[in-house]
Design a protein around this motif. Structure first.
Motif, PDB file in Angstrom:
ATOM      1  N   LEU A   8       0.785  -1.119   0.108  1.00 56.61           N
ATOM      2  CA  LEU A   8      -0.135   0.153  -0.056  1.00 56.61           C
ATOM      3  C   LEU A   8       0.840   1.231  -0.124  1.00 56.61           C
ATOM      4  N   PHE A   9       0.764   2.030  -0.913  1.00 59.74           N
ATOM      5  CA  PHE A   9       1.558   3.556  -0.891  1.00 59.74           C
ATOM      6  C   PHE A   9       0.481   4.651  -1.022  1.00 59.74           C
ATOM      7  N   LEU A  17      -2.901   0.245  -4.253  1.00 58.69           N
ATOM      8  CA  LEU A  17      -2.718  -0.840  -3.588  1.00 58.69           C
ATOM      9  C   LEU A  17      -2.274  -1.920  -4.389  1.00 58.69           C
ATOM     10  N   PHE A  18      -1.394  -2.679  -4.194  1.00 62.83           N
ATOM     11  CA  PHE A  18      -1.014  -3.774  -5.041  1.00 62.83           C
ATOM     12  C   PHE A  18      -1.146  -5.067  -4.412  1.00 62.83           C
ATOM     13  N   THR A  27      -5.987   1.967  -7.668  1.00 64.51           N
ATOM     14  CA  THR A  27      -5.389   3.360  -7.556  1.00 64.51           C
ATOM     15  C   THR A  27      -6.734   4.274  -7.104  1.00 64.51           C
ATOM     16  N   ARG A  28      -6.642   5.053  -6.265  1.00 64.47           N
ATOM     17  CA  ARG A  28      -7.785   5.884  -5.629  1.00 64.47           C
ATOM     18  C   ARG A  28      -7.110   7.333  -5.514  1.00 64.47           C
ATOM     19  N   THR A  29      -7.800   8.323  -5.807  1.00 67.38           N
ATOM     20  CA  THR A  29      -7.539   9.626  -5.369  1.00 67.38           C
ATOM     21  C   THR A  29      -8.441   9.818  -3.996  1.00 67.38           C
ATOM     22  N   ILE A  30      -7.891  10.592  -3.001  1.00 64.32           N
ATOM     23  CA  ILE A  30      -8.532  10.633  -1.650  1.00 64.32           C
ATOM     24  C   ILE A  30      -8.470  11.707  -1.241  1.00 64.32           C
ATOM     25  N   GLU A  31      -9.367  12.386  -0.487  1.00 64.72           N
ATOM     26  CA  GLU A  31      -9.315  13.578   0.279  1.00 64.72           C
ATOM     27  C   GLU A  31      -8.807  13.353   1.711  1.00 64.72           C
ATOM     28  N   ARG A  32      -7.641  13.964   2.199  1.00 65.26           N
ATOM     29  CA  ARG A  32      -6.903  13.842   3.291  1.00 65.26           C
ATOM     30  C   ARG A  32      -6.520  15.110   3.941  1.00 65.26           C
ATOM     31  N   ARG A  33      -6.924  15.094   5.228  1.00 63.74           N
ATOM     32  CA  ARG A  33      -6.471  16.346   6.105  1.00 63.74           C
ATOM     33  C   ARG A  33      -4.941  16.364   6.464  1.00 63.74           C
ATOM     34  N   PRO A  34      -4.435  17.430   6.446  1.00 63.05           N
ATOM     35  CA  PRO A  34      -2.854  17.497   7.167  1.00 63.05           C
ATOM     36  C   PRO A  34      -2.706  16.564   8.455  1.00 63.05           C
ATOM     37  N   GLN A  35      -3.750  16.507   9.284  1.00 59.86           N
ATOM     38  CA  GLN A  35      -3.453  15.736  10.495  1.00 59.86           C
ATOM     39  C   GLN A  35      -3.825  14.284  10.308  1.00 59.86           C
TER      40      GLN A  35
END
Length: 67
Positions: A8-9, A17-18, A27-35
């Motif tokens: 997982l990268f 994910l491989f 492969t997915r584009t995700i929304e993450r917060r800095p924390q």
């Protein structure tokens, strides 16, 4: 009882994910917060046992520095 090899990268907004040497890839584009720093492994309708876990930082300062 099946053993799977999972790589997982996770970058700022891309998750890759491989599974089993690339037999299955996601492969997915995700929304993450800095924390956000946690990764969770969940099995729906069963259980998971992790035999080994390794983590590395993918960030390299100055790798893509331009002129």
């Amino acid at each position: 009882g099946e053993t799977l090899d999972l790589h997982l990268f996770l970058d700022k907004s891309v998750l890759e994910l491989f599974l089993d040497g690339g037999r299955t890839t996601i492969t997915r584009t995700i929304e993450r917060r800095p924390q956000d720093r946690d990764v969770e492994l969940v099995a729906l309708g069963g259980s998971v046992r992790v035999k080994a876990f390794e983590a590395w930082s993918l960030a390299v300062d100055g790798l893509f520095s331009g002129p």
